[in-house]
Design a protein around this motif. Structure first.
Motif, PDB file in Angstrom:
ATOM      1  N   ASN A 150      43.855 -25.922   7.660  1.00 58.84           N
ATOM      2  CA  ASN A 150      42.757 -25.381   6.855  1.00 58.84           C
ATOM      3  C   ASN A 150      43.299 -25.060   5.468  1.00 58.84           C
ATOM      4  O   ASN A 150      43.835 -23.976   5.237  1.00 58.84           O
ATOM      5  CB  ASN A 150      42.183 -24.125   7.510  1.00 58.84           C
ATOM      6  CG  ASN A 150      41.061 -23.507   6.697  1.00 58.84           C
ATOM      7  OD1 ASN A 150      40.604 -24.074   5.692  1.00 58.84           O
ATOM      8  ND2 ASN A 150      40.610 -22.321   7.105  1.00 58.84           N
ATOM      9  N   GLN A 153      42.479 -21.708   3.622  1.00 54.50           N
ATOM     10  CA  GLN A 153      42.909 -20.413   4.163  1.00 54.50           C
ATOM     11  C   GLN A 153      44.103 -19.884   3.373  1.00 54.50           C
ATOM     12  O   GLN A 153      45.154 -20.517   3.346  1.00 54.50           O
ATOM     13  CB  GLN A 153      43.290 -20.562   5.634  1.00 54.50           C
ATOM     14  CG  GLN A 153      43.744 -19.267   6.291  1.00 54.50           C
ATOM     15  CD  GLN A 153      43.953 -19.441   7.787  1.00 54.50           C
ATOM     16  OE1 GLN A 153      43.019 -19.721   8.521  1.00 54.50           O
ATOM     17  NE2 GLN A 153      45.196 -19.289   8.240  1.00 54.50           N
ATOM     18  N   ARG A 157      45.203 -13.973   4.455  1.00 48.47           N
ATOM     19  CA  ARG A 157      43.807 -14.168   4.851  1.00 48.47           C
ATOM     20  C   ARG A 157      43.251 -12.871   5.445  1.00 48.47           C
ATOM     21  O   ARG A 157      43.957 -11.870   5.568  1.00 48.47           O
ATOM     22  CB  ARG A 157      43.695 -15.336   5.833  1.00 48.47           C
ATOM     23  CG  ARG A 157      44.765 -15.430   6.936  1.00 48.47           C
ATOM     24  CD  ARG A 157      44.557 -14.483   8.048  1.00 48.47           C
ATOM     25  NE  ARG A 157      45.523 -14.656   9.127  1.00 48.47           N
ATOM     26  CZ  ARG A 157      45.684 -13.806  10.117  1.00 48.47           C
ATOM     27  NH1 ARG A 157      44.977 -12.694  10.152  1.00 48.47           N
ATOM     28  NH2 ARG A 157      46.564 -14.025  11.071  1.00 48.47           N
ATOM     29  N   SER A 246      41.319 -16.389  12.549  1.00 46.07           N
ATOM     30  CA  SER A 246      42.111 -17.349  11.779  1.00 46.07           C
ATOM     31  C   SER A 246      43.394 -17.620  12.548  1.00 46.07           C
ATOM     32  O   SER A 246      43.927 -16.731  13.221  1.00 46.07           O
ATOM     33  CB  SER A 246      42.459 -16.801  10.393  1.00 46.07           C
ATOM     34  OG  SER A 246      41.292 -16.432   9.683  1.00 46.07           O
ATOM     35  N   ASP A 248      47.307 -18.787  12.175  1.00 45.23           N
ATOM     36  CA  ASP A 248      48.450 -19.037  11.298  1.00 45.23           C
ATOM     37  C   ASP A 248      49.693 -18.424  11.936  1.00 45.23           C
ATOM     38  O   ASP A 248      49.662 -17.980  13.090  1.00 45.23           O
ATOM     39  CB  ASP A 248      48.209 -18.474   9.887  1.00 45.23           C
ATOM     40  CG  ASP A 248      48.003 -16.964   9.862  1.00 45.23           C
ATOM     41  OD1 ASP A 248      48.104 -16.323  10.933  1.00 45.23           O
ATOM     42  OD2 ASP A 248      47.741 -16.407   8.779  1.00 45.23           O
ATOM     43  N   ASN A 298      48.965 -22.550  11.056  1.00 44.26           N
ATOM     44  CA  ASN A 298      47.944 -23.338  10.369  1.00 44.26           C
ATOM     45  C   ASN A 298      48.569 -24.642   9.880  1.00 44.26           C
ATOM     46  O   ASN A 298      48.689 -24.904   8.692  1.00 44.26           O
ATOM     47  CB  ASN A 298      47.379 -22.519   9.193  1.00 44.26           C
ATOM     48  CG  ASN A 298      46.319 -23.275   8.403  1.00 44.26           C
ATOM     49  OD1 ASN A 298      45.580 -24.084   8.953  1.00 44.26           O
ATOM     50  ND2 ASN A 298      46.262 -23.028   7.100  1.00 44.26           N
TER      51      ASN A 298
END
Length: 377
Positions: A150, A153, A157, A246, A248, A298
């Motif tokens: 992404n 991002q 974030r 999210s 990551d 991510n």
């Protein structure tokens, strides 16, 4: 009251939307300067009180020149970045906070030496937290910037502070977590009937021991992981981990304290009870630490035939997917053949989840609310 308002302003600045923090606005320098100041402050505290704030195996390194040079470098970087933010940014909150923390660390570091505060048999892993964040951050942030799944991002974030605090808590209480993790295996390991099994395990080649450890722990973790999804009482703890919206390098740290204890004790018990070489266990511990960060990261990419042999980010991202098709799939941490074997494998060709989290997002935001969430009706 003023200090509370100032802290709220710092939090608001850190959570500023992307359009309010373009490159050259002083937000990046202020944020990194604040991080450097906090790291420098923690390093100074470790240097002045190693007995209470550091893992014993690392304490000897803090009297060496390289560690002191590292503190100087971090503090100078914090000061320069704070000053840059104060010059560039209209709102001086971040730059002021970064400068204040950096100067506080410098002041504490320049105080006369005092007696090392110690509580016999007790330590907190402040240094372990610093090493955790620096090692994984420096390793994965550049990879995520170069190969993002992404690209929109940001590094900082939404909810990054909560996940960083999870890192802090699990590192700070590493002694307690280690004790509780080893408790089940310590209870079983003294069973004399296991002597022949332990002798056989020790005679295996090192690489075979390492491979067997990976398979056994993944098998144990597969079924425990599946139970955390299928048993409602356990799901309330595991839901905290799945509440991340999210994915990551830092998302994997979001895990309820009690789940960490259960997960580590169950997965550690087979390798400790069977009696594999300590070096093989330590190598696996390092591998799983980095590997867990990797599969949450991510990072885009089709890994080809490797996806059939090893768990990769796309596989584990589907486990966290918010879609219905992502419900209760991909429980393995290392070997996807376990999911194929037990009917929970899901990896649609070339596709990624549209989003992450739990439908309806029932888990509240914030570490303390999430800590209490499993116990609430």
């Amino acid at each position: 009251m003023h200090s509370l308002n100032f802290l709220r302003k710092v939090r608001s600045e850190l959570d500023a939307p992307r359009e309010a923090r373009p490159f050259g606005s002083g937000w990046i320098s202020g944020s990194i300067g604040l991080l450097a100041g906090i790291v420098g402050l923690l390093m100074v505290i470790v240097l002045r009180n190693p007995s209470l704030t550091s893992v014993p195996q690392l304490a000897a390194a803090y009297q060496q020149v390289p560690f002191r040079l590292a503190i100087y470098f971090v503090l100078v970087a914090g000061f320069v970045l704070a000053a840059l933010s104060l010059v560039l940014r209209k709102d001086k909150t971040l730059g002021g906070a970064a400068m204040a923390v950096t100067l506080l660390a410098t002041m504490i570091g320049s105080l006369p030496a005092h007696r090392d505060i110690a509580i016999e048999g007790v330590f907190f892993g402040v240094d372990f937290f610093i090493l955790n964040v620096l090692f994984t951050g420096l390793l994965f942030i550049p990879i995520e910037r170069l190969f993002p799944q992404n690209p929109d991002q940001p590094v900082l974030r939404n909810e990054w502070r909560e996940d960083l605090f999870y890192y802090f808590v699990s590192s700070l209480f590493i002694q307690l977590l280690t004790y509780l993790t080893l408790a089940p295996s310590n209870f079983v390991v003294h069973n004399p009937e296991l002597g022949s099994i332990r002798a056989f395990a020790r005679e295996l080649p090192w690489i075979v021991q390492f491979a067997v450890i990976m398979v056994l722990t993944d098998l144990a973790q597969y079924w425990l992981h599946r139970a955390f999804h299928r048993v409602p009482a356990l799901w309330r703890f595991h839901a905290v981990h799945h509440s991340a919206k999210s994915m990551d390098w830092i998302a994997g740290a979001r895990m309820h304290f009690l789940e960490i204890i259960i997960l580590r004790s169950v997965t550690a018990t087979p390798m400790l009870v069977i009696g594999f070489a300590e070096s093989a266990i330590q190598a696996y511990t390092l591998l799983v630490y980095v590997y867990s960060t990797f599969i949450h990261s991510n990072v885009r990419g089709n890994f080809g035939f490797i996806e059939k042999i090893l768990v990769v980010p796309r596989f584990h991202h589907w486990h966290h997917g918010i879609e219905k098709e992502a419900t209760d799939v991909n429980f393995a941490i290392h070997f996807p053949f376990l999911d194929r074997l037990f009917g929970t494998h899901h990896l649609p060709e070339g596709k990624w989840p549209a989003g992450y989290g739990i439908e309806g997002h029932p888990v509240p935001k914030g570490y303390w609310k999430q800590l209490l969430y499993p116990f609430q009706r």
